[in-house]
Design a protein around this motif. Structure first.
Motif, mmCIF file in Angstrom:
data_model
loop_
_atom_site.group_PDB
_atom_site.id
_atom_site.type_symbol
_atom_site.label_atom_id
_atom_site.label_comp_id
_atom_site.label_asym_id
_atom_site.label_seq_id
_atom_site.Cartn_x
_atom_site.Cartn_y
_atom_site.Cartn_z
ATOM 1 N N THR A 183 -8.010 -10.707 2.856
ATOM 2 C CA THR A 183 -6.879 -11.375 3.514
ATOM 3 C C THR A 183 -7.166 -11.716 4.978
ATOM 4 O O THR A 183 -6.435 -12.483 5.585
ATOM 5 C CB THR A 183 -5.633 -10.462 3.502
ATOM 6 O OG1 THR A 183 -5.912 -9.302 4.304
ATOM 7 C CG2 THR A 183 -5.254 -10.048 2.095
ATOM 8 N N GLU A 196 -0.019 -6.290 5.489
ATOM 9 C CA GLU A 196 0.647 -5.345 4.559
ATOM 10 C C GLU A 196 1.632 -4.465 5.316
ATOM 11 O O GLU A 196 1.371 -3.288 5.572
ATOM 12 C CB GLU A 196 -0.399 -4.475 3.856
ATOM 13 C CG GLU A 196 -1.066 -5.139 2.692
ATOM 14 C CD GLU A 196 -2.017 -4.186 1.982
ATOM 15 O OE1 GLU A 196 -1.553 -3.285 1.257
ATOM 16 O OE2 GLU A 196 -3.228 -4.326 2.174
ATOM 17 N N GLU A 226 4.399 -3.051 4.580
ATOM 18 C CA GLU A 226 4.983 -1.849 3.957
ATOM 19 C C GLU A 226 4.110 -0.622 4.221
ATOM 20 O O GLU A 226 4.616 0.461 4.525
ATOM 21 C CB GLU A 226 5.232 -2.067 2.457
ATOM 22 C CG GLU A 226 4.025 -2.414 1.603
ATOM 23 C CD GLU A 226 3.598 -3.885 1.673
ATOM 24 O OE1 GLU A 226 3.909 -4.561 2.661
ATOM 25 O OE2 GLU A 226 2.911 -4.341 0.734
ATOM 26 N N ARG A 227 2.776 -0.786 4.141
ATOM 27 C CA ARG A 227 1.880 0.362 4.381
ATOM 28 C C ARG A 227 1.782 0.663 5.875
ATOM 29 O O ARG A 227 1.693 1.809 6.290
ATOM 30 C CB ARG A 227 0.501 0.088 3.780
ATOM 31 C CG ARG A 227 0.543 0.119 2.243
ATOM 32 C CD ARG A 227 -0.788 -0.210 1.632
ATOM 33 N NE ARG A 227 -1.828 0.762 1.957
ATOM 34 C CZ ARG A 227 -3.125 0.544 1.743
ATOM 35 N NH1 ARG A 227 -3.528 -0.602 1.222
ATOM 36 N NH2 ARG A 227 -4.010 1.457 2.056
ATOM 37 N N ARG A 253 7.044 -11.926 2.893
ATOM 38 C CA ARG A 253 6.301 -11.039 1.983
ATOM 39 C C ARG A 253 7.320 -10.244 1.176
ATOM 40 O O ARG A 253 8.335 -9.805 1.720
ATOM 41 C CB ARG A 253 5.432 -10.098 2.829
ATOM 42 C CG ARG A 253 4.588 -9.132 2.038
ATOM 43 C CD ARG A 253 3.715 -8.288 2.966
ATOM 44 N NE ARG A 253 2.966 -7.305 2.216
ATOM 45 C CZ ARG A 253 1.789 -7.522 1.646
ATOM 46 N NH1 ARG A 253 1.216 -8.696 1.790
ATOM 47 N NH2 ARG A 253 1.174 -6.585 0.945
ATOM 48 N N ILE A 286 8.735 -7.141 -0.225
ATOM 49 C CA ILE A 286 8.594 -5.702 0.022
ATOM 50 C C ILE A 286 9.775 -4.993 -0.634
ATOM 51 O O ILE A 286 10.934 -5.299 -0.313
ATOM 52 C CB ILE A 286 8.556 -5.396 1.542
ATOM 53 C CG1 ILE A 286 7.322 -6.062 2.187
ATOM 54 C CG2 ILE A 286 8.542 -3.886 1.794
ATOM 55 C CD1 ILE A 286 7.187 -5.865 3.677
#
Ligand SMILES: Cc1ncc(COP(=O)(O)O)c(C=O)c1O
Length: 197
Positions: A119, A149, A151-152, A176, A178
């Motif tokens: 990515t 990312e 969420e992480r 995104r 989530i």
């Protein structure tokens, strides 16, 4: 062995070339600029409020605040963190130079975490690996219109009590999925997922 310099083909690659993009929106941009010039209201005129409301709406954010540049839009929330000398801010090494520059200018030490080769955005596991007791914040960059990312990264921020300032300079309007809901990219500061500024 490398060829002699005089035999080397030199190609000048511009840092940024937005001419083609401008051509596509020229018919909208020119009348809008002309209207500002005709009104002679260059600072805080009605188009500023309209832009702020439009960007806030698009980004599902409570507020949109117009700045002079993307660099300023990063610097302001980073300054609000009141970083102390030696405070570390983790970000991506693969970004426009304003990202690390704004961290430095806000008084922080930029710490780079490796990117995900699929990515080109910062890899969450690499971020977790460089967290230290001096880490205060994360600045994920949503590159090429593709969100990192979150969420992480939000989970990492929550575990270590860190703020997140998103660099959404290349991603206004990006989203995104989530937890089953669409999350828009937005340059904001948050801690443990709650909006703070
Ligand atoms: C990822 C990223 N962050 C920050 C900036 C800084 O924006 P500006 O050039 O408007 O200061 C840019 C500009 O290209 C960018 O691509």
């Amino acid at each position: 062995m490398l060829p002699p310099l005089e035999d080397t083909l030199t190609v000048n690659v511009p840092l940024l070339d937005l001419v083609a993009q401008y051509r596509a929106i020229k018919d909208e941009v020119l009348p809008a600029l002309q209207a500002v010039i005709e009104s002679q209201q260059f600072v805080m005129g009605p188009p500023v409020g309209q832009l702020e409301a439009a960007v806030a709406g698009l980004s599902h954010a409570a507020h949109g605040i117009a700045c002079a540049s993307g660099t300023d839009a990063l610097l302001l929330p980073l300054r609000a963190l009141q970083l102390e000398p030696g405070d570390e801010v983790i970000t991506s090494p693969f970004t426009f130079f304003a990202t690390a520059g704004a961290i430095h200018n806000a008084g922080g030490v930029p710490v780079f975490a490796e990117i995900d080769p699929d990515t080109f955005n910062v890899a969450p596991a690499a971020v977790e690996a460089v967290v230290t007791p001096r880490t205060r914040a994360l600045v994920p960059v949503h590159l090429y219109g593709q969100m990192a990312e979150l969420e992480r990264l939000t989970a990492t921020a929550g575990r270590h009590g860190l703020r997140i300032v998103e660099d959404a300079a290349q991603a206004i309007g990006a989203r995104r999925r989530i937890g089953g809901a669409w999350r828009m990219a937005r340059a904001r500061t948050s801690v443990l997922g709650a909006t703070a500024a």
